[in-house]
Design a protein around this motif. Sequence first.
Motif, PDB file in Angstrom:
ATOM      1  N   ASP A  82      31.796  44.315  12.274  1.00  0.00           N
ATOM      2  CA  ASP A  82      31.910  43.495  13.770  1.00  0.00           C
ATOM      3  C   ASP A  82      31.172  44.049  14.898  1.00  0.00           C
ATOM      4  N   GLN A  83      31.141  45.526  14.559  1.00  0.00           N
ATOM      5  CA  GLN A  83      30.733  46.506  15.948  1.00  0.00           C
ATOM      6  C   GLN A  83      29.220  46.813  15.940  1.00  0.00           C
ATOM      7  N   HIS A  84      28.639  46.114  14.439  1.00  0.00           N
ATOM      8  CA  HIS A  84      27.370  46.545  14.660  1.00  0.00           C
ATOM      9  C   HIS A  84      26.913  45.152  13.603  1.00  0.00           C
ATOM     10  N   GLN A  85      27.481  44.363  13.742  1.00  0.00           N
ATOM     11  CA  GLN A  85      27.056  42.961  13.549  1.00  0.00           C
ATOM     12  C   GLN A  85      26.368  43.349  11.924  1.00  0.00           C
ATOM     13  N   LEU A  86      27.381  43.104  11.294  1.00  0.00           N
ATOM     14  CA  LEU A  86      26.955  43.350  10.432  1.00  0.00           C
ATOM     15  C   LEU A  86      27.802  41.756   9.708  1.00  0.00           C
ATOM     16  N   MET A  87      27.576  41.138   7.882  1.00  0.00           N
ATOM     17  CA  MET A  87      29.029  40.352   7.696  1.00  0.00           C
ATOM     18  C   MET A  87      29.357  40.784   5.948  1.00  0.00           C
ATOM     19  N   LEU A  88      30.782  40.246   6.421  1.00  0.00           N
ATOM     20  CA  LEU A  88      30.889  41.708   5.204  1.00  0.00           C
ATOM     21  C   LEU A  88      31.568  40.682   3.862  1.00  0.00           C
ATOM     22  N   LEU A  89      31.023  40.916   2.927  1.00  0.00           N
ATOM     23  CA  LEU A  89      31.617  40.340   1.750  1.00  0.00           C
ATOM     24  C   LEU A  89      32.225  41.583   0.773  1.00  0.00           C
TER      25      LEU A  89
ATOM     26  N   GLY B  88      40.476  39.686   0.226  1.00  0.00           N
ATOM     27  CA  GLY B  88      40.341  38.495   0.706  1.00  0.00           C
ATOM     28  C   GLY B  88      40.194  37.984   2.268  1.00  0.00           C
ATOM     29  N   SER B  89      40.410  38.211   3.279  1.00  0.00           N
ATOM     30  CA  SER B  89      40.787  37.403   4.116  1.00  0.00           C
ATOM     31  C   SER B  89      40.296  39.093   5.349  1.00  0.00           C
ATOM     32  N   PHE B  90      39.532  39.519   4.791  1.00  0.00           N
ATOM     33  CA  PHE B  90      39.166  40.194   6.267  1.00  0.00           C
ATOM     34  C   PHE B  90      37.401  39.908   6.113  1.00  0.00           C
ATOM     35  N   GLY B  91      37.146  39.679   4.484  1.00  0.00           N
ATOM     36  CA  GLY B  91      35.480  38.956   4.771  1.00  0.00           C
ATOM     37  C   GLY B  91      34.888  38.181   5.441  1.00  0.00           C
ATOM     38  N   ASP B  92      33.640  38.264   5.743  1.00  0.00           N
ATOM     39  CA  ASP B  92      32.928  37.023   5.979  1.00  0.00           C
ATOM     40  C   ASP B  92      33.514  35.919   4.546  1.00  0.00           C
ATOM     41  N   TYR B  93      32.943  36.819   3.739  1.00  0.00           N
ATOM     42  CA  TYR B  93      33.121  35.677   2.588  1.00  0.00           C
ATOM     43  C   TYR B  93      33.992  36.790   1.776  1.00  0.00           C
ATOM     44  N   ALA B  94      34.546  36.457   0.267  1.00  0.00           N
ATOM     45  CA  ALA B  94      34.688  37.276  -0.850  1.00  0.00           C
ATOM     46  C   ALA B  94      34.534  36.940  -1.505  1.00  0.00           C
ATOM     47  N   ILE B  95      34.976  37.454  -3.138  1.00  0.00           N
ATOM     48  CA  ILE B  95      34.330  37.410  -4.623  1.00  0.00           C
ATOM     49  C   ILE B  95      35.196  37.595  -5.309  1.00  0.00           C
ATOM     50  N   ALA B  96      35.993  37.140  -6.177  1.00  0.00           N
ATOM     51  CA  ALA B  96      36.921  37.765  -7.141  1.00  0.00           C
ATOM     52  C   ALA B  96      36.767  37.722  -8.062  1.00  0.00           C
TER      53      ALA B  96
ATOM     54  N   GLY C 240      35.435  32.986 -16.178  1.00  0.00           N
ATOM     55  CA  GLY C 240      35.961  32.295 -14.306  1.00  0.00           C
ATOM     56  C   GLY C 240      35.622  33.802 -13.458  1.00  0.00           C
ATOM     57  N   GLY C 241      35.425  33.296 -12.028  1.00  0.00           N
ATOM     58  CA  GLY C 241      34.935  34.498 -10.949  1.00  0.00           C
ATOM     59  C   GLY C 241      35.384  32.765  -9.510  1.00  0.00           C
ATOM     60  N   CYS C 242      35.241  33.013  -8.393  1.00  0.00           N
ATOM     61  CA  CYS C 242      35.964  32.924  -7.653  1.00  0.00           C
ATOM     62  C   CYS C 242      34.906  32.848  -6.172  1.00  0.00           C
ATOM     63  N   LEU C 243      35.147  32.085  -5.230  1.00  0.00           N
ATOM     64  CA  LEU C 243      34.396  32.376  -4.117  1.00  0.00           C
ATOM     65  C   LEU C 243      35.357  31.907  -2.940  1.00  0.00           C
ATOM     66  N   VAL C 244      35.379  32.579  -2.138  1.00  0.00           N
ATOM     67  CA  VAL C 244      36.600  32.408  -0.978  1.00  0.00           C
ATOM     68  C   VAL C 244      35.888  33.120   0.234  1.00  0.00           C
ATOM     69  N   SER C 245      36.441  32.263   1.422  1.00  0.00           N
ATOM     70  CA  SER C 245      36.146  32.213   3.378  1.00  0.00           C
ATOM     71  C   SER C 245      37.217  32.316   4.040  1.00  0.00           C
ATOM     72  N   ALA C 246      37.968  33.030   4.606  1.00  0.00           N
ATOM     73  CA  ALA C 246      38.673  32.943   5.751  1.00  0.00           C
ATOM     74  C   ALA C 246      38.024  32.830   6.907  1.00  0.00           C
ATOM     75  N   ARG C 247      36.912  32.524   7.344  1.00  0.00           N
ATOM     76  CA  ARG C 247      35.619  32.475   8.189  1.00  0.00           C
ATOM     77  C   ARG C 247      35.422  31.346   8.088  1.00  0.00           C
ATOM     78  N   HIS C 248      34.836  30.710   6.758  1.00  0.00           N
ATOM     79  CA  HIS C 248      33.775  30.438   7.162  1.00  0.00           C
ATOM     80  C   HIS C 248      34.010  28.802   6.099  1.00  0.00           C
ATOM     81  N   SER C 249      33.232  27.382   6.099  1.00  0.00           N
ATOM     82  CA  SER C 249      33.295  26.893   5.489  1.00  0.00           C
ATOM     83  C   SER C 249      32.731  26.440   4.055  1.00  0.00           C
ATOM     84  N   LEU C 250      33.810  26.263   3.115  1.00  0.00           N
ATOM     85  CA  LEU C 250      32.520  26.285   1.786  1.00  0.00           C
ATOM     86  C   LEU C 250      32.235  25.066   1.505  1.00  0.00           C
ATOM     87  N   ALA C 251      31.963  23.959   2.228  1.00  0.00           N
ATOM     88  CA  ALA C 251      31.757  22.776   1.888  1.00  0.00           C
ATOM     89  C   ALA C 251      30.301  22.270   1.829  1.00  0.00           C
ATOM     90  N   PRO C 252      29.364  23.495   1.940  1.00  0.00           N
ATOM     91  CA  PRO C 252      27.860  23.132   1.714  1.00  0.00           C
ATOM     92  C   PRO C 252      27.656  23.597   0.323  1.00  0.00           C
TER      93      PRO C 252
END
Length: 420
Positions: A154-161, A178-186, A197-209
């Motif tokens: 946040d301080q350096h305007q980076l997105m966190l995966l 998984g809830s700290f990143g802009d996106y997270a994977i498993a 199997g894998g998953c993509l999650v986001s606590a901050r952004h919609s995955l609808a696109p």
Amino acid sequence: MAPLADRAPQQSTASPAAPPAGHPPVLPNYPRAHVPTKPVLSRDSFRRAGGHAPSILDTREALLVTSGRVAIALALRQMGVGPGDRVLMPSYHCASMIEPVVWLGATPVFYRIHGDTQVNLEDVAAKLAGAKVMLATNYFGFPQNLSALRAFCDQHQLMLLEDCAHCFLGEHQGRPVGSFGDYAIASTMKFFPIYEGGCLVSARHSLAPVRLQAGGFKFEAKMAVNALEDGFEYRRLGTVRRLLALPLGLKNFLLGQLKRHSHGAPAAMAPRSSEGGFGFDPAWLHKRGSLFSRLMLRLVSRGRMGELRRSNYLRLQSALAGLPGCRPLHAVLPERVYPWVFPLYVDLPGPVFDSLKKDGVPIVRFAEYLWQGVDATVCSNSVELSRHVLQFPCHQELQEQELDWMIDKIKTAMLAARAP
């Protein structure tokens, strides 16, 4: 364990030198592991036990895909990564983490880690110029200091995966991984008895696109059958195996005939990650996880998974305590940490690795081959860990006698390696 000094690594290795990027290594012809390296399907897989184990799926939104490397590629796309962009990547890694970055035309910039696998934020800060995204890995199921990483980004305007390929279960400071990143994977196939199997999650952004499509009948059938066959191979599901012996035998015969008479390579029915292959295959980028795998994520008990992974890890830790020539990478298993594997630092990895592989002991060698150019001048800790840390399964489907057998083999190999 105290952090490793940032020094030039020893030259002894447990495996051949890293191959050129994108080229799979030529591996020795070791026998099949006598104990399952990853969870296999059994009757007990569905038994409810343990309490609630927090997981990456407790975040706001999730998409189930075919592998963790596919999820990385999708996350980077959602973050707008493309040709010419710079992505901060850990120097301790496997190729499947880096290949999606290269496929998108971006440049991986490798940062250092400490000897306990925590991110070296001072080194990250020195490499910020032009960087758009930082990928941080929760190695072996042990979370990074995720709140500090979030504040830094946040301080350096980076997105966190947030890379939770090793860390499907767990929490940090009361929040699920998984809830700290802009996106997270498993990588769900590391934790569930499934073939892909894998998953993509986001606590901050919609995955609808992100639009996903079904993989087709052949893919769906192969994922279900292969998961069953993995269980059969390790003497689980005996009644089901006997009932399906004839149709599965016929299936194997017909596939053999098809391969024998086909001209050219047949179309892949499974992702490379499922088949143990190297490389990133964009053909699977927009395929959703199989119906069988998605069903297993609903039916398999996460509470039992977490409870037994911790129990098996602690049993390995206790049994190997004080054994000369090795030590756990982590001296303590914190509460609310649910390991992927048991990482063991071995002083003489070469003979130990070879002996155990010949005996059929399952060993995971994360980061065995670092990306070209990543050497001790980039991060000596990463090279040291890649050569000296062997990982052993502690998953929930290990049977008591299998764990006993594995412990006995590890002790024997460690003592033999130090014998004059």
